[in-house]
Design a protein around this motif. Structure first.
Motif, mmCIF file in Angstrom:
data_model
loop_
_atom_site.group_PDB
_atom_site.id
_atom_site.type_symbol
_atom_site.label_atom_id
_atom_site.label_comp_id
_atom_site.label_asym_id
_atom_site.label_seq_id
_atom_site.Cartn_x
_atom_site.Cartn_y
_atom_site.Cartn_z
ATOM 1 N N LEU A 1 13.851 53.153 26.616
ATOM 2 C CA LEU A 1 13.058 53.826 27.656
ATOM 3 C C LEU A 1 12.855 55.300 27.331
ATOM 4 O O LEU A 1 11.796 55.860 27.611
ATOM 5 N N LYS A 2 13.873 55.927 26.739
ATOM 6 C CA LYS A 2 13.740 57.342 26.388
ATOM 7 C C LYS A 2 12.645 57.533 25.341
ATOM 8 O O LYS A 2 11.943 58.542 25.343
ATOM 9 N N ALA A 3 12.478 56.549 24.479
ATOM 10 C CA ALA A 3 11.425 56.629 23.462
ATOM 11 C C ALA A 3 10.040 56.561 24.083
ATOM 12 O O ALA A 3 9.059 57.011 23.486
ATOM 13 N N LEU A 4 9.926 56.001 25.292
ATOM 14 C CA LEU A 4 8.635 55.935 25.975
ATOM 15 C C LEU A 4 8.256 57.247 26.660
ATOM 16 O O LEU A 4 7.198 57.330 27.284
ATOM 17 N N GLN B 1 26.901 48.485 26.359
ATOM 18 C CA GLN B 1 26.040 48.494 25.170
ATOM 19 C C GLN B 1 24.626 48.038 25.505
ATOM 20 O O GLN B 1 23.656 48.595 25.015
ATOM 21 N N GLY B 2 24.491 47.011 26.364
ATOM 22 C CA GLY B 2 23.164 46.546 26.763
ATOM 23 C C GLY B 2 22.396 47.608 27.528
ATOM 24 O O GLY B 2 21.200 47.831 27.276
ATOM 25 N N LEU B 3 23.071 48.286 28.452
ATOM 26 C CA LEU B 3 22.407 49.355 29.204
ATOM 27 C C LEU B 3 22.004 50.505 28.295
ATOM 28 O O LEU B 3 20.907 51.069 28.437
ATOM 29 N N LEU B 4 22.877 50.869 27.355
ATOM 30 C CA LEU B 4 22.543 51.960 26.435
ATOM 31 C C LEU B 4 21.338 51.598 25.564
ATOM 32 O O LEU B 4 20.496 52.457 25.278
ATOM 33 N N THR B 5 21.229 50.339 25.168
ATOM 34 C CA THR B 5 20.072 49.904 24.373
ATOM 35 C C THR B 5 18.785 50.035 25.169
ATOM 36 O O THR B 5 17.785 50.581 24.678
ATOM 37 N N HIS C 1 0.762 56.141 29.021
ATOM 38 C CA HIS C 1 0.619 55.100 30.039
ATOM 39 C C HIS C 1 1.501 55.364 31.259
ATOM 40 O O HIS C 1 1.254 54.781 32.316
ATOM 41 N N LEU C 2 2.496 56.216 31.116
ATOM 42 C CA LEU C 2 3.382 56.488 32.256
ATOM 43 C C LEU C 2 2.643 57.208 33.385
ATOM 44 O O LEU C 2 3.008 57.084 34.542
ATOM 45 N N ARG C 3 1.601 57.940 33.027
ATOM 46 C CA ARG C 3 0.838 58.657 34.058
ATOM 47 C C ARG C 3 -0.011 57.708 34.886
ATOM 48 O O ARG C 3 -0.429 58.042 35.981
ATOM 49 N N CYS C 4 -0.273 56.522 34.368
ATOM 50 C CA CYS C 4 -1.130 55.551 35.067
ATOM 51 C C CYS C 4 -0.338 54.598 35.952
ATOM 52 O O CYS C 4 -0.931 53.723 36.586
ATOM 53 N N LEU C 5 0.959 54.739 35.982
ATOM 54 C CA LEU C 5 1.783 53.818 36.774
ATOM 55 C C LEU C 5 1.532 53.992 38.268
ATOM 56 O O LEU C 5 1.224 55.099 38.733
ATOM 57 N N LEU D 1 11.334 60.810 30.853
ATOM 58 C CA LEU D 1 10.192 60.131 31.500
ATOM 59 C C LEU D 1 9.560 60.972 32.604
ATOM 60 O O LEU D 1 8.361 60.886 32.831
ATOM 61 N N PHE D 2 10.368 61.741 33.295
ATOM 62 C CA PHE D 2 9.879 62.537 34.430
ATOM 63 C C PHE D 2 10.339 63.985 34.265
ATOM 64 O O PHE D 2 11.245 64.456 34.965
#
Length: 186
Positions: free
Chosen positions: A40-43, A31-35, A48-52, A91-92
């Motif tokens: 993360l999927k919402a990000l 449950q913690g991993l799924l949360t 900002h992910l392109r600037c990492l 994300l990718f």
């Protein structure tokens, strides 16, 4: 600006995703991993992910890849594996097709899978022959048992010869009378 003591663009996202990557590697409950994975999927649509930095991106991808594999080190349940794959796709998105293709190739070429397929293909004719022979023997045995039951039933009913009842069979020659006046049949 940076010259005035400001921050670099994406610096907060760098810190946040680095910490999330470290935290994901320590979380052991489904449950913690799924949360974490749903957040993360919402990000996925964040700019900002392109600037990492490349190292942060690779650490995150590596952690997500390790969650998509069915074996160690995490032995993640199927729901976590599919959620991690969805996060990677969100994300990718550029590597989605190649990830799916590589995953499919490795699943097909996995040694246990290959051995299973080879044994299935090699043993398929044996299994079919075995199944067909069992069915044929069962059918033959059923016919024999039916014939034996029919013969036993006919004997019970008094049918001694094919085509007639006892005493009504083909005519037999009399050879005389037995003592006591009984007719003797040959």
């Amino acid at each position: 600006t940076l010259a005035e003591g400001g921050h670099m663009p994406g610096e907060g996202a760098e810190f946040l995703l680095g910490e999330v990557t470290d935290t994901i590697s320590r979380v052991r409950t489904e449950q913690g991993l799924l949360t974490y994975l749903n957040c993360l999927k919402a990000l996925g649509s964040a700019s900002h992910l392109r600037c990492l930095k490349a190292i942060t991106r690779l650490r995150l991808q590596s952690e997500l890849y390790s969650l998509t594999s069915p074996g160690g080190p995490y032995y993640a349940p199927r729901s976590v594996r599919s959620a991690a794959l969805e996060v990677l796709d969100a994300l990718f998105p550029m590597g989605r097709r190649s990830r799916r293709l590589v995953r499919l190739v490795f699943r097909v070429l996995h040694p246990a899978e290959i051995l299973g397929v080879v044994f299935f293909v090699l043993l398929l004719p044996v299994r079919v022959w075995s199944w067909a022979s069992r069915k044929a023997l069962a059918a033959l045995g059923g016919m024999v048992m039916a014939a034996l039951r029919l013969c036993g039933l006919l004997r019970l009913l008094g049918w001694h010869e094919a085509g007639g009842k006892a005493g009504q069979g083909p005519a037999r020659q009399q050879s005389g009378t037995a003592p006591g006046g009984h007719v003797a049949w040959q």
